[in-house]
Design an enzyme around this catalytic site. Sequence first.
Site, PDB file in Angstrom:
ATOM      1  N   THR A 159       0.855  -1.184   0.000  1.00 33.94           N
ATOM      2  CA  THR A 159       0.000   0.000   0.000  1.00 33.94           C
ATOM      3  C   THR A 159       0.891   1.233   0.000  1.00 33.94           C
ATOM      4  OG1 THR A 159      -0.129   0.386   2.403  1.00 33.94           O
ATOM      5  CG2 THR A 159      -1.545  -1.338   1.492  1.00 33.94           C
ATOM      6  N   CYS A 160       0.266   2.393   0.174  1.00 32.76           N
ATOM      7  CA  CYS A 160       1.043   3.632   0.138  1.00 32.76           C
ATOM      8  C   CYS A 160       1.926   3.814   1.361  1.00 32.76           C
ATOM      9  CB  CYS A 160       0.113   4.831  -0.021  1.00 32.76           C
ATOM     10  SG  CYS A 160      -1.031   5.068   1.359  1.00 32.76           S
ATOM     11  N   ASN A 161       1.761   2.981   2.381  1.00 25.11           N
ATOM     12  CA  ASN A 161       2.629   3.137   3.553  1.00 25.11           C
ATOM     13  C   ASN A 161       3.102   1.814   4.145  1.00 25.11           C
ATOM     14  OD1 ASN A 161       0.507   2.279   5.504  1.00 25.11           O
ATOM     15  ND2 ASN A 161      -0.456   4.201   4.879  1.00 25.11           N
ATOM     16  N   GLU A 215      -8.430   4.608   8.666  1.00 22.53           N
ATOM     17  CA  GLU A 215      -8.765   4.826   7.244  1.00 22.53           C
ATOM     18  C   GLU A 215      -9.378   3.562   6.660  1.00 22.53           C
ATOM     19  OE1 GLU A 215      -7.156   3.532   4.432  1.00 22.53           O
ATOM     20  OE2 GLU A 215      -5.281   2.701   5.168  1.00 22.53           O
ATOM     21  N   GLN A 263      -7.677  -3.054   0.158  1.00 20.16           N
ATOM     22  CA  GLN A 263      -6.337  -3.430  -0.296  1.00 20.16           C
ATOM     23  C   GLN A 263      -5.956  -4.821   0.210  1.00 20.16           C
ATOM     24  OE1 GLN A 263      -4.595   0.097   1.386  1.00 20.16           O
ATOM     25  NE2 GLN A 263      -4.375   1.101  -0.607  1.00 20.16           N
ATOM     26  N   GLY A 301      -6.898   3.572 -10.941  1.00 16.85           N
ATOM     27  CA  GLY A 301      -6.853   2.353 -10.144  1.00 16.85           C
ATOM     28  C   GLY A 301      -7.835   2.372  -8.993  1.00 16.85           C
ATOM     29  N   TYR A 320      -7.654   3.356  -6.015  1.00 21.05           N
ATOM     30  CA  TYR A 320      -7.700   4.538  -5.153  1.00 21.05           C
ATOM     31  C   TYR A 320      -8.325   5.733  -5.853  1.00 21.05           C
ATOM     32  CZ  TYR A 320      -6.174   6.793  -0.844  1.00 21.05           C
ATOM     33  OH  TYR A 320      -6.151   7.407   0.375  1.00 21.05           O
TER      34      TYR A 320
END
Length: 439
Positions: A46-48, A116, A122, A193, A195
């Site tokens: 994921t983004c983090n 979140e 995801q 995508g 997100y």
Amino acid sequence: MLICLTASHHNASFEVLEKLSVAAPSVAGALMEQNDFIAGAVVLATCNRFEAYLDVEEPLTAARALAVEATVDVVSGASGIARDDVRGSVDVKCGDAVAEHLFAVSSGLESVVVGEGEIAGQVRRALEGARTGGTTSTGLERLFQTASNTSRGVKTRTGLQSAGRSMVRLALDLAESRIADWSATRVLLVGTGAYAGASLAALRDRGVVDVHVYSPSGRAQKFAGPHGIPAVEGRDLLRALAASDMVVTCSTAPTAVLAAHHMQGAAAVSGDGRRRLVIDLGLPRNVDPDVVTVDGVELLDLETISLHAPLRDLTATDDAREIVSTAAAEFRAASAEDEVAPAVVALRTHIFDVLEGELERVRKRGDSSDATEKALRHLVSVLVHQPSVRARELARQGEGARVVDAVQALFGLDVEMPAAVSSPVAVALSRTAEAGQAS
């Protein structure tokens, strides 16, 4: 045995996470192809965070060590990060700790923005990807499905996800001081995508009505139609940038799709000297940091956004963690039951085989009747029911090994277990030893 190697904003830099995200698509397949003792692998990126979940066939310390080193090797090769740097950037969780960790992750408790909601999707898509790639296993299926159920429980029973927390919403919060009127703000959305939909929804919740979408992979029209927004073709990108006050990028492209020369071109086309805010939600990054060298361009990337994550709602977080802990305990108990399943199956098979033998002898003597057979089958079912239930209860209490020993000792049964001598782990250890001797 379940193993998780995890790198996140807690223990790794965004530079490392960016490189790991590029490697993510190839890791699970490579692990399965190169290591016989790994029964399944699911990669969550994921983004983090970057996490590799492994199902190793044998609950041995040696298996854990081999699986960790094999994963580090594969990730290093795929990402270009030095092996020692990969090892220093990941935490390793094993056994029971894996379930509690994933349940917390899927519930948003380990996210930059705690609570979140995107992470649940995801996690679900990570499992779907493993299914498509043929790298999942029964244990990982149950782990990830239980994680999804736990996330839904957190959502419905706590207020943790009720505020619509997400990285894009936090980014728009940070942009608030730069936007005079959201309804008059022209936005270019880059990426189509998973997100992109969440980003568009967050923009609309702010009152944004003018949104165009551009896709580096050419899928803009497919996204634009159902969402009721105009699509931008590649040849029109500079004009779309020139007309925009804000650019939000959330593409899964492996390299940057916007750079300084794009913003310079947009400024030349517009000729009005307007300021542009670029919000980069991509990992790997969608926007080259050099865009800030262009007059009037400001960049908010994931690293900057993360620094402004809000404080946790302690009450909701505590409630959510209690749900996660309970779910993890139940998962552990259910997994423990599986350990005695071979013994229970062996016991039931033995007893019913004895019954069939006796019934066959009775039939040969001509003394059999349907009523007699039915009664005997019912009696045997009743007799084996309680030991089966008790075996599962003892397994949940950590006494599974005693159950297996008792079945073998009392009935003389050989409960089938993996053969350690010919196991994949033993073979791998042998190869490692041989390699060490050769060097």
